[in-house]
Design a protein around this motif. Structure first.
Motif, PDB file in Angstrom:
ATOM      1  N   SER B 198      -7.328   2.095  15.430  1.00 16.00           N
ATOM      2  CA  SER B 198      -7.903   2.490  14.150  1.00 16.00           C
ATOM      3  C   SER B 198      -6.772   2.906  13.214  1.00 16.00           C
ATOM      4  N   HIS B 200      -5.432   2.167   9.191  1.00 14.45           N
ATOM      5  CA  HIS B 200      -5.751   1.581   7.890  1.00 14.45           C
ATOM      6  C   HIS B 200      -4.737   2.099   6.869  1.00 14.45           C
ATOM      7  N   GLU B 201      -4.362   1.250   5.981  1.00 12.19           N
ATOM      8  CA  GLU B 201      -3.498   1.686   4.882  1.00 12.19           C
ATOM      9  C   GLU B 201      -3.620   0.691   3.743  1.00 12.19           C
ATOM     10  N   ARG B 202      -3.233   1.158   2.579  1.00 11.82           N
ATOM     11  CA  ARG B 202      -3.362   0.321   1.397  1.00 11.82           C
ATOM     12  C   ARG B 202      -2.145   0.525   0.503  1.00 11.82           C
ATOM     13  N   ASN B 203      -2.027  -0.341  -0.464  1.00 11.24           N
ATOM     14  CA  ASN B 203      -0.999  -0.129  -1.479  1.00 11.24           C
ATOM     15  C   ASN B 203      -1.675   0.178  -2.814  1.00 11.24           C
ATOM     16  N   ASP B 204      -0.872   0.331  -3.823  1.00 14.19           N
ATOM     17  CA  ASP B 204      -1.436   0.691  -5.124  1.00 14.19           C
ATOM     18  C   ASP B 204      -2.177  -0.462  -5.784  1.00 14.19           C
ATOM     19  N   HIS B 206      -4.537  -2.220  -4.417  1.00 14.30           N
ATOM     20  CA  HIS B 206      -5.858  -2.388  -3.810  1.00 14.30           C
ATOM     21  C   HIS B 206      -5.871  -3.474  -2.726  1.00 14.30           C
ATOM     22  N   ILE B 208      -5.625  -3.737   1.259  1.00 16.09           N
ATOM     23  CA  ILE B 208      -5.809  -2.822   2.379  1.00 16.09           C
ATOM     24  C   ILE B 208      -5.595  -3.587   3.685  1.00 16.09           C
ATOM     25  N   HIS B 210      -6.151  -3.355   7.757  1.00 18.46           N
ATOM     26  CA  HIS B 210      -6.866  -2.694   8.846  1.00 18.46           C
ATOM     27  C   HIS B 210      -6.338  -3.261  10.166  1.00 18.46           C
ATOM     28  N   GLU B 228      -7.564  -6.904   3.576  1.00 14.98           N
ATOM     29  CA  GLU B 228      -8.680  -6.890   2.629  1.00 14.98           C
ATOM     30  C   GLU B 228      -8.103  -6.818   1.220  1.00 14.98           C
ATOM     31  N   ARG B 230      -8.752  -6.470  -2.325  1.00 12.73           N
ATOM     32  CA  ARG B 230      -9.768  -6.092  -3.305  1.00 12.73           C
ATOM     33  C   ARG B 230      -9.238  -6.194  -4.726  1.00 12.73           C
ATOM     34  N   ARG B 273     -10.377 -10.733  -3.676  1.00 12.04           N
ATOM     35  CA  ARG B 273     -11.699 -10.251  -3.267  1.00 12.04           C
ATOM     36  C   ARG B 273     -12.181 -10.904  -1.982  1.00 12.04           C
TER      37      ARG B 273
END
Lengths: 238, 315
Positions: B198, B200-204, B206, B208, B210, B228, B230, B273
């Protein structure tokens, strides 16, 4: 500043409605730009400052209806949420608000069992613990709709009968209107718009309405608007 | 079963054959050669100065024209009465097998200048076998005749080898898959475990990442991740780095939506998306069991990498 019963200025509800409409419009604009959903697996801590109008009812008329007065107030909220899906957050929040003095000009109260008519003033503070869910409908710009229920602590200060009907200055607390605290249930809905500044921080504006259902006490309605700052991260719970 | 190695050996053999033939050029006597034989039942025979002998298959009752580049010297001499032989202008002969018993005859022909002297063996073949209806005889030098012979012989010998090579190429995919399947089976027998993760991380922007699970197969581990996207722009994955204690342990990475860019540095592209699924290999996973792994997903230069620093442990 206090609004007496029956002296309800039209400008204040109009402002509140204006804020709500503005939030709705802002919420609608970016919805078409980002159809993607919100923040699955993310935890968020939010602090929010609010200001608004509260409607308080006190049993100072000698009948069952009581007198209702609107008064300004302000406060703050801190909440924590977790994204259970890309569109839905669940969480809890703690809210506190204090309201300016409410004035009941033609109050009918008793002092040590003696009926007295005059002007009664009282301040009230509220503290609420709510649990609810937030529908999030965006990515960079995030329209939100929150619905929560919880417990509300009503903490009125001691009422003061400052002047009787003859104009005599008094400083007495009517019977049954001493300072105290009472537990109610409350329901809150909020609509707003948040802007994701970066991967960690968001800022937002929102308008909310809270109805407090008194358990043996008159209800309280609060309409407010506020700005919020949020910190978001992935806790890695699952 | 053949292999690409044996195909390569075949090609080398062809080259050696050609070399041997060329080495023998100086000593070998030039032999008559047919240079072309098209499906239209035509052929051209190259005749060296000293003359040559050729075999011409024909069908019974069908006319075959023997054409020469210059005037013929005299009437052709035939060895069998079962063939009808007539002049076809000054520089050609028409022949036809007419007898029921016609099988083979030889025909000696020379041109007036003597540049072309040939002895043609006419052979009656069944209708299901190819036969000629037009044969041209061309006078060439001894060297030209040899080169033609060389080409023809090499082509003749190479034909089955080339056919074998084509077959091997067709089988190559199957062989590779069989070998890969076998390797996977061996590794699965050794170890096959799934580890729930588990991270998860993202950047600025959007995007992401997993990391939901890891798989232990044999000596290696595999981190299964989702990207992902987005944002409103496609995300180009250029690298996946896995570190344990500051040391790189990653192997190759793959994405379900490989990039169609011509840039080979792009592993895959995740359209706006949408979510792309990927895997990165962790070599020698036994050495990192129980250690926290740090995964860094990178895009093109100038984009913010996504770093997952906790929650990824093979146990």
């Amino acid at each position: 500043m206090t609004l007496a019963h029956g002296d309800r200025p039209a400008v204040r509800p109009r402002r509140v409605r204006g804020v709500a409409v503005a939030c709705s419009l802002m919420a609608a604009l970016p919805a078409g730009a980002h159809r993607a959903a919100a923040d699955h697996h993310e935890a968020t801590v939010t602090v929010r400052s609010t200001g608004g109008v509260g409607r308080f009812t006190e049993d100072v008329t000698g009948d069952a209806r009581g007198a209702t007065v609107s008064t300004y107030g302000g406060g703050g909220e801190i909440g924590a949420g977790y994204g259970v899906s890309n569109r839905l957050d669940v969480g809890a929040e703690l809210a506190a608000a204090g309201f300016t003095q409410a004035t009941y000009d033609a109050a009918k109260v008793t002092i040590m069992g003696v009926p007295v008519a005059g002007r009664v003033t009282r301040r009230t503070r509220l503290a609420q613990l709510r649990a609810g869910a937030t529908l999030r409908l965006g990515v960079a710009w995030v329209p939100i709709w929150y619905l929560g229920v919880g417990l509300s602590a009503r903490m009125p200060a001691a009422a003061i009968l400052g002047r009787d009907e003859r104009g005599n200055t008094l400083d007495l607390t009517p019977d049954g209107m001493a300072a105290g605290a009472q537990l109610d249930v409350c329901a809150t809905t909020r609509i707003g718009l948040e802007r994701r500044i970066d991967r960690r921080c968001s800022a937002g504006v929102a308008a909310e309405a809270t109805h407090t259902l008194g358990l043996g006490a008159p209800p309280i309605d609060v309409v407010s608007a506020g700005i919020s700052l949020s910190y978001t991260w992935y806790p890695g719970w699952w | 079963m053949g292999s690409p190695t044996s195909a390569l050996s075949s090609l080398i053999f062809i080259a050696i054959l050609a070399t041997e033939a060329m080495i023998g050029t100086s000593s070998a006597t030039a032999q008559p050669m047919s240079t072309t034989a098209s499906p239209r039942s035509e052929a051209e025979f190259l005749v060296p100065p000293q003359g040559g002998a050729f075999e011409v298959p024909v069908h019974i009752h069908e006319v075959c024209i023997l054409s020469f580049a210059e005037r013929l010297n005299s009437t052709a001499l035939a060895s069998s009465p079962d063939f009808e032989i007539k002049s076809w202008g000054d520089d050609g002969i028409a022949i036809r097998a007419v007898g029921k018993t016609a099988q083979t005859t030889t025909l000696a022909v020379a041109t007036s200048t003597g540049a072309v002297k040939v002895n043609v063996t006419l052979t009656v073949v069944p209708p299901d076998r190819p036969a000629y209806t037009l044969v041209r005889f061309k006078a060439v030098s001894a060297d030209e005749a040899f080169q033609a012979q060389l080409r023809t012989e090499v082509a003749r010998r190479a034909a089955p080898l080339e056919a074998e090579l084509v077959r091997l190429r067709q089988d190559l995919d199957g062989q590779i898959r069989d070998r890969a399947d076998g390797l996977i089976a061996e590794r699965l027998l050794k170890r096959n475990e799934t580890v729930a993760l588990s991270a998860h991380e993202r950047n600025d922007d959007h995007v992401i990442v997993h990391v939901a699970r890891g798989v232990l197969i044999g000596d290696d581990g595999y981190l299964v991740f989702d990207i992902e996207n987005r944002s409103g722009n496609a995300y180009r994955l250029t690298g996946v780095r896995v570190q344990a204690g500051g040391h790189d342990v990653q192997g190759p990475a793959r994405l379900t939506s490989p990039g169609n860019d011509r840039d080979p540095s792009v592993i895959g592209v995740v359209p706006a998306r949408t979510t792309g699924h990927g895997i990165v290999v962790v070599h020698a996973v036994d050495q990192v069991l129980g250690k926290s792994l740090a995964v860094t997903v990178t895009g093109p230069p100038g984009t913010q990498p996504i770093e997952l620093a906790r929650g990824i442990v093979f146990r």
